[in-house]
Design a protein around this motif. Structure first.
Motif, short mmCIF file in Angstrom:
data_model
loop_
_atom_site.label_atom_id
_atom_site.label_comp_id
_atom_site.label_asym_id
_atom_site.label_seq_id
_atom_site.Cartn_x
_atom_site.Cartn_y
_atom_site.Cartn_z
N LEU A 81 -12.14 -7.80 -9.98
CA LEU A 81 -12.77 -7.93 -8.66
C LEU A 81 -14.00 -8.82 -8.75
N VAL A 82 -14.84 -8.58 -9.75
CA VAL A 82 -16.07 -9.35 -9.92
C VAL A 82 -15.78 -10.84 -10.12
N ALA A 83 -14.72 -11.16 -10.86
CA ALA A 83 -14.38 -12.56 -11.16
C ALA A 83 -13.58 -13.24 -10.05
N GLY A 84 -13.14 -12.48 -9.05
CA GLY A 84 -12.40 -13.08 -7.95
C GLY A 84 -10.89 -13.08 -8.13
N VAL A 85 -10.36 -12.33 -9.11
CA VAL A 85 -8.91 -12.20 -9.24
C VAL A 85 -8.37 -11.42 -8.04
N TYR A 86 -9.04 -10.32 -7.73
CA TYR A 86 -8.65 -9.49 -6.58
C TYR A 86 -9.35 -9.99 -5.33
N GLU A 87 -8.58 -10.09 -4.24
CA GLU A 87 -9.22 -10.40 -2.95
C GLU A 87 -9.74 -9.13 -2.31
N ASN A 88 -9.10 -7.99 -2.64
CA ASN A 88 -9.59 -6.70 -2.16
C ASN A 88 -9.05 -5.59 -3.03
N VAL A 89 -9.70 -4.45 -2.94
CA VAL A 89 -9.32 -3.26 -3.70
C VAL A 89 -9.32 -2.08 -2.75
N ASP A 90 -8.27 -1.26 -2.85
CA ASP A 90 -8.15 -0.04 -2.04
C ASP A 90 -8.19 1.15 -2.98
N VAL A 91 -9.01 2.14 -2.67
CA VAL A 91 -9.12 3.35 -3.50
C VAL A 91 -8.80 4.54 -2.61
N ARG A 92 -7.80 5.33 -3.05
CA ARG A 92 -7.41 6.49 -2.26
C ARG A 92 -7.15 7.68 -3.19
N PRO A 93 -7.41 8.90 -2.69
CA PRO A 93 -7.05 10.09 -3.46
C PRO A 93 -5.55 10.11 -3.71
N PHE A 94 -5.15 10.63 -4.87
CA PHE A 94 -3.75 10.67 -5.27
C PHE A 94 -3.44 12.05 -5.79
N LYS A 95 -2.39 12.67 -5.24
CA LYS A 95 -1.97 13.98 -5.69
C LYS A 95 -0.73 13.83 -6.56
N ARG A 96 -0.88 14.14 -7.83
CA ARG A 96 0.24 14.05 -8.76
C ARG A 96 1.16 15.26 -8.53
N VAL A 97 2.45 14.98 -8.33
CA VAL A 97 3.44 16.03 -8.13
C VAL A 97 4.42 16.05 -9.32
N LEU A 98 4.97 14.89 -9.65
CA LEU A 98 5.93 14.79 -10.76
C LEU A 98 5.55 13.61 -11.66
N PRO A 99 5.80 13.66 -12.91
CA PRO A 99 6.20 14.86 -13.62
C PRO A 99 5.05 15.86 -13.68
#
Length: 100
Positions: A81-99
């Motif tokens: 992100l800092v170097a400009g590879v990513y144009e944007n980043v999304d961060v969301r909670p994730f609930k692991r179900v499987l495995p």
């Protein structure tokens, strides 16, 4: 809790990705050493495990953080992100179900 961090690359990001990959991987390896990394990897820009010069369109990281703010802060400091590879980043909670 786990959080899904999705970065979307800018167009023609391959050279920038390669230049910043060691620093990006170092941070992922640190998460793994701490037992907090569930998975991480890039999205090939074409339907191939080795996209060659087509490069990648982004990345997915699923890792454990204390809270959403900590996950966002970690993502905001990612070398891609800092170097400009990513144009944007999304961060969301994730609930692991499987495995399980």
């Amino acid at each position: 809790m786990f959080y899904a961090i999705t970065g979307r690359d800018v167009a023609d990001s391959l050279a920038l990705r390669l230049a910043n990959r060691p620093a990006h991987l170092a941070r992922l390896n640190q998460l793994q050493a701490e037992g907090r990394l569930l998975l991480a990897g890039p999205f090939p820009a074409i339907d191939s495990p080795d996209p060659g010069p087509a490069g990648f369109s982004g990345s997915l990281i699923v890792a454990e953080f204390a809270d959403l703010a900590a996950a966002q802060a970690w993502a905001d400091a990612d070398p891609y992100l800092v170097a400009g590879v990513y144009e944007n980043v999304d961060v969301r909670p994730f609930k692991r179900v499987l495995p399980a």
